[in-house]
Write an enzyme that holds these catalytic residues in place. Structure first.
Site, PDB file in Angstrom:
ATOM      1  N   ALA A  62      49.352  -4.143  64.437  1.00  0.00           N
ATOM      2  CA  ALA A  62      50.568  -3.611  63.865  1.00  0.00           C
ATOM      3  C   ALA A  62      50.202  -2.141  63.870  1.00  0.00           C
ATOM      4  O   ALA A  62      50.884  -1.353  64.600  1.00  0.00           O
ATOM      5  CB  ALA A  62      51.122  -4.085  62.777  1.00  0.00           C
ATOM      6  N   GLY A  63      49.148  -1.697  63.156  1.00  0.00           N
ATOM      7  CA  GLY A  63      49.016  -0.189  62.683  1.00  0.00           C
ATOM      8  C   GLY A  63      48.142   0.653  63.933  1.00  0.00           C
ATOM      9  O   GLY A  63      48.945   1.640  64.241  1.00  0.00           O
ATOM     10  N   VAL A 127      34.523  -2.974  67.197  1.00  0.00           N
ATOM     11  CA  VAL A 127      33.351  -2.114  66.787  1.00  0.00           C
ATOM     12  C   VAL A 127      32.586  -3.090  65.871  1.00  0.00           C
ATOM     13  O   VAL A 127      33.103  -3.569  64.994  1.00  0.00           O
ATOM     14  CB  VAL A 127      34.238  -1.103  66.031  1.00  0.00           C
ATOM     15  N   CYS A 224      50.637  -9.264  52.608  1.00  0.00           N
ATOM     16  CA  CYS A 224      51.894  -9.850  52.363  1.00  0.00           C
ATOM     17  C   CYS A 224      51.826 -10.699  51.144  1.00  0.00           C
ATOM     18  O   CYS A 224      51.516 -11.992  51.036  1.00  0.00           O
ATOM     19  CB  CYS A 224      52.615 -10.749  53.314  1.00  0.00           C
ATOM     20  N   ASP A 379      46.444  -2.383  56.559  1.00  0.00           N
ATOM     21  CA  ASP A 379      46.036  -3.370  55.850  1.00  0.00           C
ATOM     22  C   ASP A 379      44.318  -2.852  55.104  1.00  0.00           C
ATOM     23  O   ASP A 379      43.991  -3.097  54.189  1.00  0.00           O
ATOM     24  CB  ASP A 379      45.662  -4.685  56.318  1.00  0.00           C
ATOM     25  N   LYS A 387      49.854  -3.926  51.359  1.00  0.00           N
ATOM     26  CA  LYS A 387      48.972  -4.729  52.793  1.00  0.00           C
ATOM     27  C   LYS A 387      49.956  -5.586  53.320  1.00  0.00           C
ATOM     28  O   LYS A 387      50.213  -6.686  53.377  1.00  0.00           O
ATOM     29  CB  LYS A 387      48.032  -5.140  52.478  1.00  0.00           C
ATOM     30  N   CYS A 422      58.474  -6.796  50.368  1.00  0.00           N
ATOM     31  CA  CYS A 422      57.923  -8.191  50.449  1.00  0.00           C
ATOM     32  C   CYS A 422      59.120  -8.950  50.608  1.00  0.00           C
ATOM     33  O   CYS A 422      60.221  -8.980  49.388  1.00  0.00           O
ATOM     34  CB  CYS A 422      57.284  -8.570  49.321  1.00  0.00           C
TER      35      CYS A 422
HETATM   36  C1  LIG Z   1      51.342 -15.129  56.895  1.00  0.00           C
HETATM   37  C2  LIG Z   1      51.641 -13.548  56.816  1.00  0.00           C
HETATM   38  C3  LIG Z   1      52.906 -13.205  56.349  1.00  0.00           C
HETATM   39  C4  LIG Z   1      53.101 -11.715  56.445  1.00  0.00           C
HETATM   40  N1  LIG Z   1      54.394 -11.698  56.185  1.00  0.00           N
HETATM   41  C5  LIG Z   1      54.734 -10.177  55.984  1.00  0.00           C
HETATM   42  C6  LIG Z   1      56.204  -9.921  55.745  1.00  0.00           C
HETATM   43  O1  LIG Z   1      57.142 -10.641  55.528  1.00  0.00           O
HETATM   44  N2  LIG Z   1      56.575  -8.421  55.743  1.00  0.00           N
HETATM   45  C7  LIG Z   1      55.402  -7.589  56.197  1.00  0.00           C
HETATM   46  O2  LIG Z   1      55.949  -6.536  56.219  1.00  0.00           O
HETATM   47  N3  LIG Z   1      54.288  -7.766  56.553  1.00  0.00           N
HETATM   48  C8  LIG Z   1      53.867  -9.193  56.531  1.00  0.00           C
HETATM   49  N4  LIG Z   1      52.550  -9.678  57.020  1.00  0.00           N
HETATM   50  C9  LIG Z   1      51.653  -8.736  56.838  1.00  0.00           C
HETATM   51  C10 LIG Z   1      51.459  -7.996  58.241  1.00  0.00           C
HETATM   52  O3  LIG Z   1      51.333  -8.653  59.211  1.00  0.00           O
HETATM   53  C11 LIG Z   1      50.250  -6.893  58.276  1.00  0.00           C
HETATM   54  O4  LIG Z   1      50.399  -6.194  56.971  1.00  0.00           O
HETATM   55  C12 LIG Z   1      50.022  -6.209  59.353  1.00  0.00           C
HETATM   56  O5  LIG Z   1      49.880  -6.895  60.589  1.00  0.00           O
HETATM   57  C13 LIG Z   1      49.044  -5.004  59.128  1.00  0.00           C
HETATM   58  O6  LIG Z   1      48.641  -4.411  60.355  1.00  0.00           O
HETATM   59  P1  LIG Z   1      47.171  -4.084  60.529  1.00  0.00           P
HETATM   60  O7  LIG Z   1      47.188  -3.189  61.858  1.00  0.00           O
HETATM   61  O8  LIG Z   1      46.804  -3.187  59.520  1.00  0.00           O
HETATM   62  O9  LIG Z   1      46.367  -5.061  60.606  1.00  0.00           O
HETATM   63  P2  LIG Z   1      46.699  -6.306  61.967  1.00  0.00           P
HETATM   64  O10 LIG Z   1      48.035  -6.208  62.580  1.00  0.00           O
HETATM   65  O11 LIG Z   1      46.162  -7.523  61.381  1.00  0.00           O
HETATM   66  O12 LIG Z   1      45.739  -5.715  63.225  1.00  0.00           O
HETATM   67  C14 LIG Z   1      44.232  -5.494  62.833  1.00  0.00           C
HETATM   68  C15 LIG Z   1      43.736  -5.555  64.391  1.00  0.00           C
HETATM   69  O13 LIG Z   1      42.230  -5.098  64.346  1.00  0.00           O
HETATM   70  C16 LIG Z   1      41.340  -6.129  64.923  1.00  0.00           C
HETATM   71  N5  LIG Z   1      39.907  -5.677  64.494  1.00  0.00           N
HETATM   72  C17 LIG Z   1      39.603  -6.250  63.187  1.00  0.00           C
HETATM   73  N6  LIG Z   1      38.029  -5.809  63.263  1.00  0.00           N
HETATM   74  C18 LIG Z   1      38.135  -5.087  64.280  1.00  0.00           C
HETATM   75  C19 LIG Z   1      36.757  -4.283  64.917  1.00  0.00           C
HETATM   76  N7  LIG Z   1      35.692  -4.374  64.278  1.00  0.00           N
HETATM   77  N8  LIG Z   1      37.081  -3.676  66.098  1.00  0.00           N
HETATM   78  C20 LIG Z   1      38.023  -3.580  66.835  1.00  0.00           C
HETATM   79  N9  LIG Z   1      39.257  -4.378  66.250  1.00  0.00           N
HETATM   80  C21 LIG Z   1      39.214  -4.904  65.022  1.00  0.00           C
HETATM   81  C22 LIG Z   1      42.013  -7.446  64.776  1.00  0.00           C
HETATM   82  O14 LIG Z   1      41.555  -8.136  65.658  1.00  0.00           O
HETATM   83  C23 LIG Z   1      43.509  -7.042  64.947  1.00  0.00           C
HETATM   84  O15 LIG Z   1      43.923  -7.000  66.125  1.00  0.00           O
HETATM   85  C24 LIG Z   1      52.265 -10.877  56.922  1.00  0.00           C
HETATM   86  C25 LIG Z   1      51.049 -11.319  57.399  1.00  0.00           C
HETATM   87  C26 LIG Z   1      50.974 -12.554  57.254  1.00  0.00           C
HETATM   88  C27 LIG Z   1      49.434 -13.321  57.893  1.00  0.00           C
END
Ligand SMILES: Cc1cc2nc3c(=O)[nH]c(=O)nc-3n(C[C@H](O)[C@H](O)[C@H](O)COP(=O)(O)OP(=O)(O)OC[C@H]3O[C@@H](n4cnc5c(N)ncnc54)[C@H](O)[C@@H]3O)c2cc1C
Length: 477
Positions: A62-63, A127, A224, A379, A387, A422
């Site tokens: 997402a981010g 990475v 979450c 996150d 998060k 949330c």
């Molecule tokens: C069951 C559940 C329910 C949720 N409910 C909600 C909700 O109701 N409302 C809400 O706002 N949020 C909710 N969330 C949370 C939301 O999905 C996350 O907060 C959001 O996806 C965070 O985005 P992000 O980019 O930080 O991480 P992510 O979307 O998890 O993406 C991180 C990416 O980085 C990649 N990565 C990891 N390590 C490396 C590396 N070393 N090198 C390259 N890539 C790497 C991973 O493979 C992944 O694709 C929920 C999550 C879950 C699991």
């Protein structure tokens, strides 16, 4: 849910166009127009900055995707590389609706091929190590990549292995489930369907007796923070719909149900009493499980009065850790979580304190405290709140504006207020939309934050997913 509410939901489900639905939700006609026409637009903006530099984004969730889409619009000549192993993109908030039988597993699967355009260099790898002193990183396949600016968007990882006796292959068997289970690198999200089967298994057992069900929440920050309780209430309500019941235990490491006082009060005084079959075990952290015997063991801290200290004029407090075994028929496990190893073990992480291992960014600007050309989104950020995908959506414009100021050698002016959200599913058809920031409750609409409302259920179930794919992932929201 009342008949009126059911009718309204069915109306939304059956007939509304995306534009009508957005209007119905009270969003502006402009937003409605954007969503209705979204999908083709990712052109650059006339006000775009001419700042130059090679930007590397790590993570394609997402981010990372939001940051990439926004930077392409904000820079006239963007030079962006994204390092992301995954072509498949999971809409993770939807995992709870899969668990509740409201979405099919395929409803939450998308593709990064739709979001990452040809003018962005895509390295399909992970990475392995960061070397911020030399502005380089190395991928698992051994490629060394240099950057002028770095955005860390790796999200977090699960540590099921830290629960003694638990292995991933036990989840989905013998009464064990976990809605969180997914593998973002491979693009799989089994947790939803495993938990939906678990809902049904609990129901079958409740037809024959009164099963003991434990839902857990660990001692670490989790993504979450409300999801453990969403599963607790939805699985309980799933039984109630057929006039069935079970003995539910909610075992959590914390000492309250929710951090926002008004929401905590509503959960204690309205939601849980309505069920009447939930026992909370605060300060209980799951540390071991015997899957065969169906015994979960928790650690709990017990404080007792020690010797009297003449100098301090008070009694010493002696803290001992006790192990508490609990028998169960069904258990829903939320694992401990941390930043991925590549971040955790790097100079980019907080080196000590309660945020140890998470990305060391400033909680307002999202800029790294020690490496000013490094920023964080999502996150992985080691900041006090948020998060959630909702937080990442708010990080996006702030982080991008500050990064561009850094590139233009100007002062960083944009500040993140800690926003997080949330959507607490307290029963089928009702949600408490808990929105808050560093200062406390922060509702986007002039409505009491602690009220259970069907409209939030409709919004979450039918609106948020298209908004995620068509607006957020395209940098339009
Ligand atoms: C069951 C559940 C329910 C949720 N409910 C909600 C909700 O109701 N409302 C809400 O706002 N949020 C909710 N969330 C949370 C939301 O999905 C996350 O907060 C959001 O996806 C965070 O985005 P992000 O980019 O930080 O991480 P992510 O979307 O998890 O993406 C991180 C990416 O980085 C990649 N990565 C990891 N390590 C490396 C590396 N070393 N090198 C390259 N890539 C790497 C991973 O493979 C992944 O694709 C929920 C999550 C879950 C699991």
């Amino acid at each position: 849910m009342s008949k009126l509410e059911l009718n309204a939901l069915n109306e939304i489900k059956s007939g509304m166009t995306r534009r009508e639905a957005l209007r119905f939700m009270g969003l502006s006609p402009i937003a409605a127009g954007v969503l209705a026409s979204a999908g083709s637009s990712n052109g650059t903006n006339a006000m775009a900055s001419d700042a130059k530099g090679k930007i590397v984004i790590v993570g394609g969730g997402a981010g990372g995707i939001m940051a990439m889409a926004r930077l392409r619009k904000a820079l006239s000549n963007p030079d962006i590389t994204i390092i992301a192993p995954n072509e498949v993109h999971i809409y993770q908030p939807g995992q709870v609706f899969v668990a509740a039988g409201e979405y099919a597993p395929e409803d939450i699967i998308g593709s990064n091929l739709d979001f990452i355009p040809d003018d962005v260099k895509w390295i399909k790898d992970e990475v392995a190590t960061f070397d911020p002193d030399n502005n380089t990183l190395t991928t698992r396949k051994g490629e060394k990549v240099s950057y002028d600016y770095l955005i860390v968007a790796t999200g977090l990882v699960y540590h099921y292995e830290k629960i003694e006796g638990l292995t991933i292959d036990m989840i989905g068997k013998n009464g064990i489930s976990s809605v969180y289970l997914n593998n973002l690198e491979k693009g799989t999200a089994e947790g939803g369907s495993i938990t939906w089967k678990w809902f049904n298994d609990v129901k079958e057992a409740a037809k024959k007796g009164k099963p003991r069900v434990i839902c857990t929440q660990p001692a670490t920050p989790i993504k979450c923070g409300g999801a453990p309780q969403k599963i607790l209430y939805l699985s309980d309500d799933f039984l109630k719909q057929d006039g069935l019941t079970a003995d539910f235990t909610f075992a959590l490491n914390g000492d309250k149900l929710f951090g926002v006082p008004a929401v905590n009060k509503a959960l204690n005084e309205v939601v849980q009493p309505r069920y009447g079959n939930i026992t909370n075990k605060f300060k209980h952290n799951l540390v071991a499980i015997d899957g065969e015997k169906k015994i979960a063991t928790f650690e709990t801290k017990v404080e007792t009065k020690g010797a009297y200290d003449e100098d301090l004029e008070e009694y010493e407090t002696i803290t001992t850790v006790e192990r508490v075994p609990m028998e169960y028929d069904f258990i829903h496990i939320v694992p401990p979580m941390s930043a991925p190893d590549a971040v955790f073990n790097s100079a980019l992480a907080w080196q000590k304190g309660s945020a140890k291992g998470w990305l060391e960014v400033d909680q307002d600007t999202l800029q790294h405290n020690r490496y000013p050309n490094v920023f964080g989104i999502g996150d992985v950020c080691g900041i006090p709140l948020g998060k959630t995908g909702g937080s990442a959506r708010h990080h996006g414009p702030i982080m991008v504006a500050n990064l561009i100021s850094q590139m233009e050698k100007k002062a960083l002016t944009e500040k993140f207020d800690g926003y997080t959200v949330c959507p607490l599913k307290t029963q089928y058809g009702k949600i408490i939309l808990a929105e808050f920031n560093y200062l406390g409750a922060a509702p986007s609409f002039p409505l009491a934050v602690e009220e259970e409302r069907w409209i939030w259920w409709a919004f979450d179930l039918y609106m948020l997913k298209p908004m995620y794919w068509h607006l957020m992932m395209r940098g339009l929201m």
